[in-house]
Design a protein around this motif. Structure first.
Motif, PDB file in Angstrom:
ATOM      1  N   ASP A 105       0.925  -1.135   0.085  1.00 53.46           N
ATOM      2  CA  ASP A 105       0.018   0.031  -0.031  1.00 53.46           C
ATOM      3  C   ASP A 105       0.842   1.407   0.114  1.00 53.46           C
ATOM      4  O   ASP A 105       1.938   1.203   0.512  1.00 53.46           O
ATOM      5  CB  ASP A 105      -0.764   0.092   1.132  1.00 53.46           C
ATOM      6  CG  ASP A 105      -1.662  -1.027   1.439  1.00 53.46           C
ATOM      7  OD1 ASP A 105      -2.380  -1.863   0.600  1.00 53.46           O
ATOM      8  OD2 ASP A 105      -1.778  -1.858   2.529  1.00 53.46           O
ATOM      9  N   ILE A 107       0.263   5.395   1.291  1.00 52.01           N
ATOM     10  CA  ILE A 107      -0.807   6.099   1.746  1.00 52.01           C
ATOM     11  C   ILE A 107       0.055   7.656   1.788  1.00 52.01           C
ATOM     12  O   ILE A 107       1.211   7.801   2.373  1.00 52.01           O
ATOM     13  CB  ILE A 107      -0.964   5.856   3.193  1.00 52.01           C
ATOM     14  CG1 ILE A 107      -1.638   4.451   3.397  1.00 52.01           C
ATOM     15  CG2 ILE A 107      -2.065   7.159   3.955  1.00 52.01           C
ATOM     16  CD1 ILE A 107      -2.085   3.869   4.333  1.00 52.01           C
ATOM     17  N   VAL A 132      -8.700   7.593   2.770  1.00 52.24           N
ATOM     18  CA  VAL A 132      -8.460   6.778   3.670  1.00 52.24           C
ATOM     19  C   VAL A 132      -9.188   7.240   4.769  1.00 52.24           C
ATOM     20  O   VAL A 132      -8.630   8.463   5.631  1.00 52.24           O
ATOM     21  CB  VAL A 132      -7.261   6.497   3.941  1.00 52.24           C
ATOM     22  CG1 VAL A 132      -6.766   5.568   5.143  1.00 52.24           C
ATOM     23  CG2 VAL A 132      -6.201   5.977   2.642  1.00 52.24           C
ATOM     24  N   MET A 136     -11.217   2.517   8.083  1.00 54.71           N
ATOM     25  CA  MET A 136     -10.713   1.562   6.882  1.00 54.71           C
ATOM     26  C   MET A 136      -9.513   0.548   7.109  1.00 54.71           C
ATOM     27  O   MET A 136      -8.419   0.972   7.594  1.00 54.71           O
ATOM     28  CB  MET A 136     -10.810   2.556   5.556  1.00 54.71           C
ATOM     29  CG  MET A 136     -11.804   3.244   5.168  1.00 54.71           C
ATOM     30  SD  MET A 136     -11.451   4.225   3.946  1.00 54.71           S
ATOM     31  CE  MET A 136     -11.056   3.010   2.579  1.00 54.71           C
ATOM     32  N   LEU A 138      -7.053  -0.114   4.785  1.00 50.01           N
ATOM     33  CA  LEU A 138      -6.040   0.536   4.639  1.00 50.01           C
ATOM     34  C   LEU A 138      -5.286   1.583   5.319  1.00 50.01           C
ATOM     35  O   LEU A 138      -3.898   1.545   5.406  1.00 50.01           O
ATOM     36  CB  LEU A 138      -6.423   1.463   3.160  1.00 50.01           C
ATOM     37  CG  LEU A 138      -5.190   1.846   2.361  1.00 50.01           C
ATOM     38  CD1 LEU A 138      -4.495   0.967   1.965  1.00 50.01           C
ATOM     39  CD2 LEU A 138      -5.806   2.922   1.282  1.00 50.01           C
ATOM     40  N   GLY A 139      -5.863   2.296   6.508  1.00 47.66           N
ATOM     41  CA  GLY A 139      -5.418   3.009   7.239  1.00 47.66           C
ATOM     42  C   GLY A 139      -5.270   2.327   8.625  1.00 47.66           C
ATOM     43  O   GLY A 139      -4.815   3.161   9.555  1.00 47.66           O
ATOM     44  N   GLU A 145      -5.453  11.835  11.228  1.00 43.52           N
ATOM     45  CA  GLU A 145      -6.567  12.148  10.293  1.00 43.52           C
ATOM     46  C   GLU A 145      -6.993  13.627  10.961  1.00 43.52           C
ATOM     47  O   GLU A 145      -7.791  14.540  10.088  1.00 43.52           O
ATOM     48  CB  GLU A 145      -7.637  11.017  10.511  1.00 43.52           C
ATOM     49  CG  GLU A 145      -8.284  10.841  11.581  1.00 43.52           C
ATOM     50  CD  GLU A 145      -7.694   9.625  12.431  1.00 43.52           C
ATOM     51  OE1 GLU A 145      -7.614   9.475  13.734  1.00 43.52           O
ATOM     52  OE2 GLU A 145      -7.108   8.933  11.634  1.00 43.52           O
ATOM     53  N   ARG A 150      -6.102  11.998   4.245  1.00 41.88           N
ATOM     54  CA  ARG A 150      -5.203  10.686   3.975  1.00 41.88           C
ATOM     55  C   ARG A 150      -5.843  10.412   2.682  1.00 41.88           C
ATOM     56  O   ARG A 150      -6.828  10.124   2.565  1.00 41.88           O
ATOM     57  CB  ARG A 150      -4.941   9.795   4.723  1.00 41.88           C
ATOM     58  CG  ARG A 150      -4.437  10.307   6.089  1.00 41.88           C
ATOM     59  CD  ARG A 150      -4.591   9.212   7.471  1.00 41.88           C
ATOM     60  NE  ARG A 150      -5.929   8.683   7.697  1.00 41.88           N
ATOM     61  CZ  ARG A 150      -6.185   7.717   8.491  1.00 41.88           C
ATOM     62  NH1 ARG A 150      -5.328   7.057   8.995  1.00 41.88           N
ATOM     63  NH2 ARG A 150      -7.549   7.228   8.440  1.00 41.88           N
ATOM     64  N   GLY A 152      -4.904   6.912  -0.466  1.00 42.56           N
ATOM     65  CA  GLY A 152      -4.188   5.770  -0.542  1.00 42.56           C
ATOM     66  C   GLY A 152      -4.577   4.893  -1.606  1.00 42.56           C
ATOM     67  O   GLY A 152      -5.494   5.103  -2.341  1.00 42.56           O
TER      68      GLY A 152
END
Length: 155
Positions: A105, A107, A132, A136, A138-139, A145, A150, A152
């Motif tokens: 990934d 980000i 993101v 989630m 992915l994060g 935040e 963010r 990604g």
């Protein structure tokens, strides 16, 4: 000249170290450990939680500095100095770098207070990144935040 270069490198290292702390602040470190982050007298306890830190500086414009780190197969970057950046060229270089490190990934953290945040987010979404959001996969395990937007991409 040499002193100026060393000062610039130290400043870049400080930016990267501070960024690592901002992103990993919710990772379970005790509160008393967080108070010493970024001081020269104690090492940043977050640095032991990442695989590597990096700083990318544009060859054309020394103001364009991206700082970031590798953690758990993710390349996590904060961009800076967007004025003279060729967005497509920069993203292709970042994706190639992620492939080199066998990342799963990428980000990107974009400062919420950037005057061009709307355009930047649009550009990243157009290229194929996705927002993101907290919660989630992915994060997962990453913070920041409140200060950053963010975006990604899974590779």
């Amino acid at each position: 000249m040499r002193g100026r270069l060393a000062e610039t490198e130290t400043r870049k290292e400080t930016w990267t170290t501070a960024f690592v702390a901002e992103v990993l602040v919710g990772s379970g470190l005790k509160k008393e450990d967080k108070t010493n982050i970024g001081t020269s007298s104690s090492p940043n306890p977050f640095l032991s939680q990442v695989d590597a830190t990096l700083t990318i500086t544009s060859q054309r414009e020394q103001q364009n500095v991206w700082s970031g780190f590798l953690k758990d197969g993710r390349l996590i970057l904060r961009g800076g100095g967007w004025d003279d950046v060729d967005m497509r060229e920069s993203i292709v270089a970042v994706l190639e770098l992620a492939e080199t490190f066998a990342c799963t990934d990428v980000i990107i953290y974009l400062p919420r207070n950037d005057p061009d945040i709307t355009r930047l987010v649009h550009d990243f979404l157009y290229i194929g990144f996705e927002p993101v959001m907290p919660g989630m996969p992915l994060g997962a395990g990453l913070g920041g935040e409140a200060k950053y937007v963010r975006v990604g991409m899974e590779l």
